[in-house]
Design a protein around this motif. Structure first.
Motif, PDB file in Angstrom:
ATOM      1  N   ARG A 220      14.836   0.950   6.563  1.00 13.73           N
ATOM      2  CA  ARG A 220      15.984   0.838   5.707  1.00 13.73           C
ATOM      3  C   ARG A 220      16.208  -0.097   4.188  1.00 13.73           C
ATOM      4  NH1 ARG A 220      19.993   3.142   7.851  1.00 13.73           N
ATOM      5  NH2 ARG A 220      21.218   3.655   5.641  1.00 13.73           N
ATOM      6  N   THR A 221      15.400  -1.204   3.931  1.00 17.86           N
ATOM      7  CA  THR A 221      15.405  -1.909   3.011  1.00 17.86           C
ATOM      8  C   THR A 221      13.971  -2.753   2.902  1.00 17.86           C
ATOM      9  OG1 THR A 221      17.602  -2.222   3.028  1.00 17.86           O
ATOM     10  CG2 THR A 221      16.215  -4.114   1.347  1.00 17.86           C
ATOM     11  N   VAL A 222      13.037  -2.263   2.371  1.00 18.67           N
ATOM     12  CA  VAL A 222      11.799  -2.922   1.780  1.00 18.67           C
ATOM     13  C   VAL A 222      11.908  -4.022   0.598  1.00 18.67           C
ATOM     14  CG1 VAL A 222       9.688  -2.811   1.810  1.00 18.67           C
ATOM     15  CG2 VAL A 222      11.548  -1.095   3.353  1.00 18.67           C
ATOM     16  N   PHE A 223      11.428  -4.683   0.874  1.00 18.26           N
ATOM     17  CA  PHE A 223      10.455  -5.970   0.409  1.00 18.26           C
ATOM     18  C   PHE A 223       9.399  -5.832  -0.575  1.00 18.26           C
ATOM     19  CE2 PHE A 223      15.055  -6.977   1.745  1.00 18.26           C
ATOM     20  CZ  PHE A 223      15.491  -7.772   0.420  1.00 18.26           C
ATOM     21  N   LEU A 224       8.926  -5.428  -1.616  1.00 17.26           N
ATOM     22  CA  LEU A 224       7.419  -5.601  -2.448  1.00 17.26           C
ATOM     23  C   LEU A 224       7.313  -6.365  -3.189  1.00 17.26           C
ATOM     24  CD1 LEU A 224       7.212  -1.737  -2.428  1.00 17.26           C
ATOM     25  CD2 LEU A 224       6.732  -3.033  -0.507  1.00 17.26           C
ATOM     26  N   THR A 225       6.089  -7.104  -3.176  1.00 23.69           N
ATOM     27  CA  THR A 225       5.669  -7.763  -3.892  1.00 23.69           C
ATOM     28  C   THR A 225       4.366  -6.744  -4.735  1.00 23.69           C
ATOM     29  OG1 THR A 225       5.105  -9.521  -5.181  1.00 23.69           O
ATOM     30  CG2 THR A 225       4.480  -9.499  -2.735  1.00 23.69           C
ATOM     31  N   ASP A 226       4.206  -8.142  -5.437  1.00 27.54           N
ATOM     32  CA  ASP A 226       2.479  -6.820  -6.072  1.00 27.54           C
ATOM     33  C   ASP A 226       1.231  -6.628  -5.338  1.00 27.54           C
ATOM     34  OD1 ASP A 226      -0.053  -7.719  -7.716  1.00 27.54           O
ATOM     35  OD2 ASP A 226       1.206  -8.651  -9.334  1.00 27.54           O
ATOM     36  N   GLY A 227       0.322  -5.753  -5.308  1.00 21.54           N
ATOM     37  CA  GLY A 227      -0.276  -5.295  -4.446  1.00 21.54           C
ATOM     38  C   GLY A 227      -1.348  -6.476  -4.388  1.00 21.54           C
ATOM     39  N   GLY A 228      -1.272  -7.706  -5.624  1.00 18.62           N
ATOM     40  CA  GLY A 228      -2.671  -8.542  -5.593  1.00 18.62           C
ATOM     41  C   GLY A 228      -2.530  -9.417  -4.528  1.00 18.62           C
ATOM     42  N   VAL A 229      -1.913 -10.157  -4.067  1.00 20.93           N
ATOM     43  CA  VAL A 229      -1.197 -10.604  -2.891  1.00 20.93           C
ATOM     44  C   VAL A 229      -2.500 -10.365  -2.082  1.00 20.93           C
ATOM     45  CG1 VAL A 229       0.593 -11.907  -1.329  1.00 20.93           C
ATOM     46  CG2 VAL A 229       1.510 -11.467  -3.714  1.00 20.93           C
ATOM     47  N   TYR A 230      -1.789  -8.792  -1.446  1.00 22.47           N
ATOM     48  CA  TYR A 230      -2.603  -8.360  -0.033  1.00 22.47           C
ATOM     49  C   TYR A 230      -4.127  -8.307  -0.821  1.00 22.47           C
ATOM     50  CZ  TYR A 230      -3.969  -6.531   4.334  1.00 22.47           C
ATOM     51  OH  TYR A 230      -4.234  -6.523   5.253  1.00 22.47           O
ATOM     52  N   ASP A 231      -4.820  -7.511  -1.557  1.00 21.05           N
ATOM     53  CA  ASP A 231      -5.339  -6.953  -1.967  1.00 21.05           C
ATOM     54  C   ASP A 231      -5.938  -7.340  -4.176  1.00 21.05           C
ATOM     55  OD1 ASP A 231      -7.852  -6.064  -1.898  1.00 21.05           O
ATOM     56  OD2 ASP A 231      -7.636  -3.488  -1.496  1.00 21.05           O
ATOM     57  N   ASN A 232      -6.791  -7.850  -4.013  1.00 18.64           N
ATOM     58  CA  ASN A 232      -6.371  -7.351  -5.576  1.00 18.64           C
ATOM     59  C   ASN A 232      -7.541  -6.873  -6.743  1.00 18.64           C
ATOM     60  OD1 ASN A 232      -4.661  -8.388  -8.138  1.00 18.64           O
ATOM     61  ND2 ASN A 232      -7.081  -9.392  -8.626  1.00 18.64           N
ATOM     62  N   LEU A 233      -8.715  -6.302  -5.385  1.00 17.61           N
ATOM     63  CA  LEU A 233      -9.504  -5.004  -6.405  1.00 17.61           C
ATOM     64  C   LEU A 233      -8.720  -3.906  -5.380  1.00 17.61           C
ATOM     65  CD1 LEU A 233     -12.631  -7.087  -4.996  1.00 17.61           C
ATOM     66  CD2 LEU A 233     -11.713  -7.052  -6.966  1.00 17.61           C
ATOM     67  N   GLY A 234      -7.698  -3.502  -4.791  1.00 12.81           N
ATOM     68  CA  GLY A 234      -7.370  -2.329  -4.226  1.00 12.81           C
ATOM     69  C   GLY A 234      -8.569  -1.780  -2.818  1.00 12.81           C
ATOM     70  N   LEU A 235      -9.149  -1.851  -2.586  1.00 13.74           N
ATOM     71  CA  LEU A 235     -10.070  -1.562  -2.049  1.00 13.74           C
ATOM     72  C   LEU A 235     -10.088  -1.209  -0.237  1.00 13.74           C
ATOM     73  CD1 LEU A 235     -13.374  -4.448  -2.569  1.00 13.74           C
ATOM     74  CD2 LEU A 235     -13.770  -2.297  -2.308  1.00 13.74           C
ATOM     75  N   GLN A 236      -8.801  -1.780   0.012  1.00 15.53           N
ATOM     76  CA  GLN A 236      -8.463  -1.440   1.677  1.00 15.53           C
ATOM     77  C   GLN A 236      -8.367   0.048   1.647  1.00 15.53           C
ATOM     78  OE1 GLN A 236      -5.250  -2.496   3.663  1.00 15.53           O
ATOM     79  NE2 GLN A 236      -6.129  -3.794   4.811  1.00 15.53           N
ATOM     80  N   ALA A 237      -7.720   0.288   0.548  1.00 15.86           N
ATOM     81  CA  ALA A 237      -7.296   1.932   0.961  1.00 15.86           C
ATOM     82  C   ALA A 237      -9.161   2.708   0.484  1.00 15.86           C
ATOM     83  CB  ALA A 237      -6.918   2.106  -0.670  1.00 15.86           C
ATOM     84  N   SER A 238      -9.750   2.673   0.377  1.00 17.44           N
ATOM     85  CA  SER A 238     -10.695   3.433   0.731  1.00 17.44           C
ATOM     86  C   SER A 238     -12.582   2.850   1.309  1.00 17.44           C
ATOM     87  CB  SER A 238     -11.775   3.374  -1.252  1.00 17.44           C
ATOM     88  OG  SER A 238     -12.103   1.683  -0.870  1.00 17.44           O
ATOM     89  N   GLU A 239     -11.882   1.969   2.063  1.00 17.10           N
ATOM     90  CA  GLU A 239     -13.414   1.688   2.620  1.00 17.10           C
ATOM     91  C   GLU A 239     -13.085   2.259   3.954  1.00 17.10           C
ATOM     92  OE1 GLU A 239     -14.172  -3.016   2.115  1.00 17.10           O
ATOM     93  OE2 GLU A 239     -12.074  -2.375   2.977  1.00 17.10           O
ATOM     94  N   ARG A 240     -12.077   3.798   3.983  1.00 19.93           N
ATOM     95  CA  ARG A 240     -12.254   3.327   5.941  1.00 19.93           C
ATOM     96  C   ARG A 240     -13.315   4.674   5.488  1.00 19.93           C
ATOM     97  NH1 ARG A 240      -7.295   4.303   9.253  1.00 19.93           N
ATOM     98  NH2 ARG A 240      -7.748   1.662   9.553  1.00 19.93           N
ATOM     99  N   ASP A 241     -12.291   5.723   4.305  1.00 18.92           N
ATOM    100  CA  ASP A 241     -12.877   6.866   4.014  1.00 18.92           C
ATOM    101  C   ASP A 241     -14.059   7.720   2.967  1.00 18.92           C
ATOM    102  OD1 ASP A 241     -10.681   8.056   6.229  1.00 18.92           O
ATOM    103  OD2 ASP A 241      -8.964   7.790   3.990  1.00 18.92           O
ATOM    104  N   HIS A 242     -14.175   6.703   2.369  1.00 21.22           N
ATOM    105  CA  HIS A 242     -15.128   6.924   1.324  1.00 21.22           C
ATOM    106  C   HIS A 242     -16.414   6.507   1.281  1.00 21.22           C
ATOM    107  CE1 HIS A 242     -12.244   9.709  -1.484  1.00 21.22           C
ATOM    108  NE2 HIS A 242     -11.800   8.595  -0.665  1.00 21.22           N
ATOM    109  N   LYS A 243     -17.813   7.132   1.566  1.00 21.24           N
ATOM    110  CA  LYS A 243     -19.004   6.608   1.569  1.00 21.24           C
ATOM    111  C   LYS A 243     -19.370   5.625   0.090  1.00 21.24           C
ATOM    112  CE  LYS A 243     -23.653   8.432   2.152  1.00 21.24           C
ATOM    113  NZ  LYS A 243     -24.442   9.438   1.726  1.00 21.24           N
TER     114      LYS A 243
END
Length: 379
Positions: A220-243
């Motif tokens: 119901r209530t979500v507290f978010l911070t900068d994506g770079g705290v977890y993955d500053n390269l944005g790699l995780q979204a791509s690694e599973r599906d993209h060759k």
């Protein structure tokens, strides 16, 4: 983009096409990525991109690219003839004035109304995205704006198909404004965090197999911070599906400090920078190792890279001592003068050109490299 061109490049389903990852790094990264997009476009890669995964400063330019993508005009070679007008110009205009200080002041004065993150979201809405939502951006390429969930401790993603994380669950077809998604992705701690999202009961309706937090208050209530705290390269979204994965890294160079300030806040901030540097370094090293072992296909280029490492006799002139000064520009949304903007764009363009030509031979369309702002160069 025409249906014919989309079909020609075979980008129609999840996992197809090249994944482009745009790192965080404030205005510095935003302008560096602008140069990268400029060169990728000249080489004919834009129609071949199936996913754009972004973090923080990278999410600002990714948001502009997403909202303006339907207006891009592609020629028969897959080159967007109006990329400069639709993407580069708005980015440059946005970087002309300092944004973070005024947002900080406004946010602190209205902390009960949503604080600094809401102030930044309003700024993005007014200057870049309007009221466009995730449902208004293209199906392909897919755009993923990455944040970090402070409650679950994992990556929270915003995309057209879903918003959420694997522990809390997902919102199908989220009606969330691009401005809000980018504000969450760029909510740099501690100044601009948290970005708080309030959802109706049942709105987070799709738990996954690992959704151990699919219950209130997490849903119901979500507290978010900068994506770079977890993955500053944005790699995780791509690694599973993209060759094939291209990574553009505009992350800040961590300089040594001989005599750190001793107050708690300064130590906290320095610790955040060190943690960010280490996490990004590990992800970067693992990705490059995977490329070297042929376990993945793609290219990495970074703002801290030494051009001489590519051993290209016809690379654009980029002396290491000058490019390092660009890499040392602070991670802020601080006004940047015209010359500095053009140097960063030139540097992103030049290093992207060298990396692609050195490590990725499948270039759709070759146009000889030339600095976008040739009279400026790197400085």
């Amino acid at each position: 983009m025409s249906d014919e061109l989309k079909s020609k490049n075979n980008i129609s389903r999840k996992g197809e096409g090249i994944a482009l990852c745009l790192s965080g790094g404030g205005f510095r990264a935003m302008l560096f990525h602008s140069g990268s997009l400029w060169r990728l476009n000249e080489l004919g890669f834009l129609p071949k991109i199936g996913l754009v995964s972004s973090v923080s400063g990278g999410s600002i330019i990714s948001g502009v690219l997403a909202t303006h993508w339907p207006h891009l005009t592609f020629d028969k070679y897959g080159i967007a003839t109006n990329l400069f007008d639709e993407v580069i110009l708005p980015i440059r205009s946005f970087a002309e004035k300092t944004k973070d200080v005024i947002c900080l002041v406004k946010g602190l004065l209205n902390i009960k109304a949503g604080g600094v993150a809401l102030s930044i979201a309003n700024l993005y809405e007014k200057n870049l995205f309007g009221k466009i939502t995730l449902q208004d951006i293209p199906d392909f390429p897919r755009f993923v704006f990455n944040a970090t969930n402070l409650q679950s401790g994992v990556r929270w993603r915003f995309s057209k198909d879903v918003a959420g994380d694997f522990r809390v669950g997902y919102i199908p077809n989220p009606q969330i404004k691009i401005a809000d998604a980018v504000a969450a992705s760029s909510a740099f701690p501690p100044y601009f965090s948290p970005a708080i999202f309030y959802f109706d009961e049942g709105q987070v309706s799709s738990p996954g197999k690992l959704s151990d937090l699919h219950f209130e208050p997490y849903t119901r209530t979500v507290f978010l911070t900068d994506g770079g705290v977890y993955d500053n390269l944005g790699l995780q979204a791509s690694e599973r599906d993209h060759k094939t994965i291209f990574v553009s890294d505009g992350g800040q160079k961590l300089n040594p400090i001989s005599n750190p300030n001793r107050d708690w806040f300064s130590i906290l901030l320095r610790s955040i920078f060190i943690i960010d540097s280490q996490v990004s370094g590990i992800r970067r090293a693992n990705f490059i190792t995977d490329l070297q072992r042929k376990e993945k296909e793609g290219v990495y280029w970074g703002i801290k890279t030494n051009m001489a490492e590519y051993n290209l006799s016809d690379a654009l002139p980029c002396p290491f001592e000058k490019t390092q000064k660009l890499a040392e520009i602070g991670t802020r949304l601080k006004a940047m003068d015209c010359i500095s903007q053009e140097k960063l764009i030139n540097w992103g363009y030049a290093i992207t050109d060298a990396a692609i030509r050195r490590y990725y031979p499948q270039i759709p369309r070759m146009i000889s490299p030339k600095f976008p702002y040739n009279d400026i160069g790197i400085g």
